[in-house]
Design an enzyme around this catalytic site. Structure first.
Site, short mmCIF file in Angstrom:
data_model
loop_
_atom_site.label_atom_id
_atom_site.label_comp_id
_atom_site.label_asym_id
_atom_site.label_seq_id
_atom_site.Cartn_x
_atom_site.Cartn_y
_atom_site.Cartn_z
N LYS A 160 -4.72 24.31 -27.59
CA LYS A 160 -5.40 24.94 -26.60
C LYS A 160 -6.76 25.59 -26.62
O LYS A 160 -7.64 25.70 -25.73
CB LYS A 160 -4.45 26.02 -25.65
CG LYS A 160 -3.34 25.26 -24.81
CD LYS A 160 -2.58 26.13 -23.69
CE LYS A 160 -1.62 25.52 -23.00
NZ LYS A 160 -0.87 26.33 -22.39
N LYS A 193 3.86 8.80 -22.29
CA LYS A 193 4.69 9.72 -21.50
C LYS A 193 4.22 9.78 -19.97
O LYS A 193 2.71 9.72 -19.86
CB LYS A 193 4.88 11.24 -22.14
CG LYS A 193 6.12 11.59 -21.72
CD LYS A 193 6.34 13.18 -22.53
CE LYS A 193 6.62 13.93 -21.48
NZ LYS A 193 6.78 15.33 -21.75
N LYS A 198 1.44 14.69 -15.80
CA LYS A 198 0.59 15.28 -14.38
C LYS A 198 -0.92 15.20 -14.71
O LYS A 198 -1.82 15.38 -13.79
CB LYS A 198 1.03 16.22 -13.76
CG LYS A 198 0.98 17.37 -14.94
CD LYS A 198 1.58 18.67 -14.23
CE LYS A 198 1.50 19.65 -15.23
NZ LYS A 198 2.36 20.93 -15.00
#
Ligand code: TRP
Length: 334
Positions: free
Chosen positions: A114, A196, A199
């Site tokens: 991140k 995978k 979203k």
């Protein structure tokens, strides 16, 4: 709580969920709620570790609460609450900070990932994220924590902190176990079936969101990438069809073998359509119920208030114990 094992599950209200999330976690709750004492927490404080638009965060929090309820989460059997409504979470975080080392926190894979992804906003919260998560879990003396594989390292840290605290101040926290979902939850992209389903995929045709309507679902399955050949059969060199067989089987409650038999001799086009129908048959009623619930925010507020009250009672029991063990004076009520 009544002697059953305690499960705490946390999810960040940050945008859409896919059918992968549904199959991997939400769908299994129905059965779980009877067998365990379940706490379902929306980790709204965690979302603030990356930039959020306040109005979006509010909307997402209502959306996810309504979706949970629409998926069969029973607020009488389980405790459904917002992390920010129970102040013990941030209070225990402070205490746990005093037994956490910057070295171990800066080594966390998610912190490093991140930090690269949000290079303009590497804040202390991002680094402290796993300590808040440890507080979420340890406050409820949770036995089992269902998580995605990406959260495994954070659960390891939670266990380390619990053990470290217990060793320093005497037995206080239950050391929790991770529960990492089964392979049934492995759903791949409809466009690149070796990836995978995510979203955050830029290509919206790659995933089915829990908010897609029937037309959208049908269109996405129609466009799903298949493989060469024409048989509906799982094979390593047929990742597209294999993924569709798995999706159909999970939504139609069949084994992959049964699905292969059912579609023997059927065309790819027909199979894709039938898969879309099977998925829509499950998703559409959930979406409708979620949207119905969203019309009454007051009702959702009430449920969350009740959940917070139950959670707070349990959390404060642990927090009081912790404050006492570290030597803080109990506050006398006047
Ligand atoms: N960090 C978790 C995630 O993003 C969400 C989370 C926050 C959580 N607190 C938790 C999960 C406690 C399990 C237990 O997936």
């Amino acid at each position: 709580m009544d002697g059953k094992k305690v499960i705490l599950s946390g999810i960040q209200p940050s945008g859409i969920l896919t059918i992968g999330n549904y199959l991997g976690a939400i769908r299994n709750w129905g059965a779980m709620q009877d067998e365990y004492d379940c706490l379902f927490m929306l980790a709204d404080l965690h979302t603030l570790t990356v930039k959020q638009d306040p109005a979006c965060l509010r909307a997402n929090t209502y959306e996810l609460t309504a979706l949970y309820l629409a998926c069969g989460l029973d607020p009488v059997k389980s405790v459904l609450f917002l992390q920010s409504h129970v102040s013990a979470h941030t209070e225990l975080t402070w205490i746990l900070n005093t037994v956490s080392y910057p070295g171990e926190l800066s080594r966390m894979t998610q912190f490093k990932d991140k930090s690269l992804k949000h290079a303009d906003n590497i804040n202390m919260g991002l680094m402290d994220y796993p300590v808040l998560m440890a507080a979420d879990i340890l406050l409820y003396q949770a036995d089992v924590v269902p998580i995605g594989a990406d959260q495994k390292q954070h659960l390891e840290l939670t266990r380390d902190l619990a053990i470290r605290f217990n060793n320093r101040y005497s037995e206080t926290f239950k050391v929790p176990e991770a529960y990492i979902g089964k392979v049934g939850a492995k759903i791949y992209s409809l466009q690149e079936p070796d990836k995978k389903m995510s979203k955050s995929d830029e290509n919206v045709n790659a995933f089915i969101s829990m908010d897609d309507d029937t037309d959208t679902i049908m269109r996405k399955f129609k466009r799903a990438v298949t493989d060469s050949g024409s048989e509906i059969r799982r094979a390593e060199d047929k990742p597209g069809i294999t993924n569709l067989i798995n999706i159909y089987s999970l939504f139609a409650n069949k084994t992959p073998e049964e699905t292969e038999k059912e579609f023997d001799g059927v065309s790819y086009a027909e199979f894709k359509m039938r898969t879309g129908e099977a998925v829509a048959a499950v998703i559409e009623p959930i979406r409708a119920e979620k949207n119905r619930l969203l019309k009454d925010k007051g009702y959702i507020d009430q449920l969350l208030a009740q959940g917070a009250e139950k959670a707070e009672y349990l959390a404060n029991k642990t927090l009081r114990k912790v404050y006492k063990k570290v030597g803080l004076l109990p506050r006398v009520r006047i």
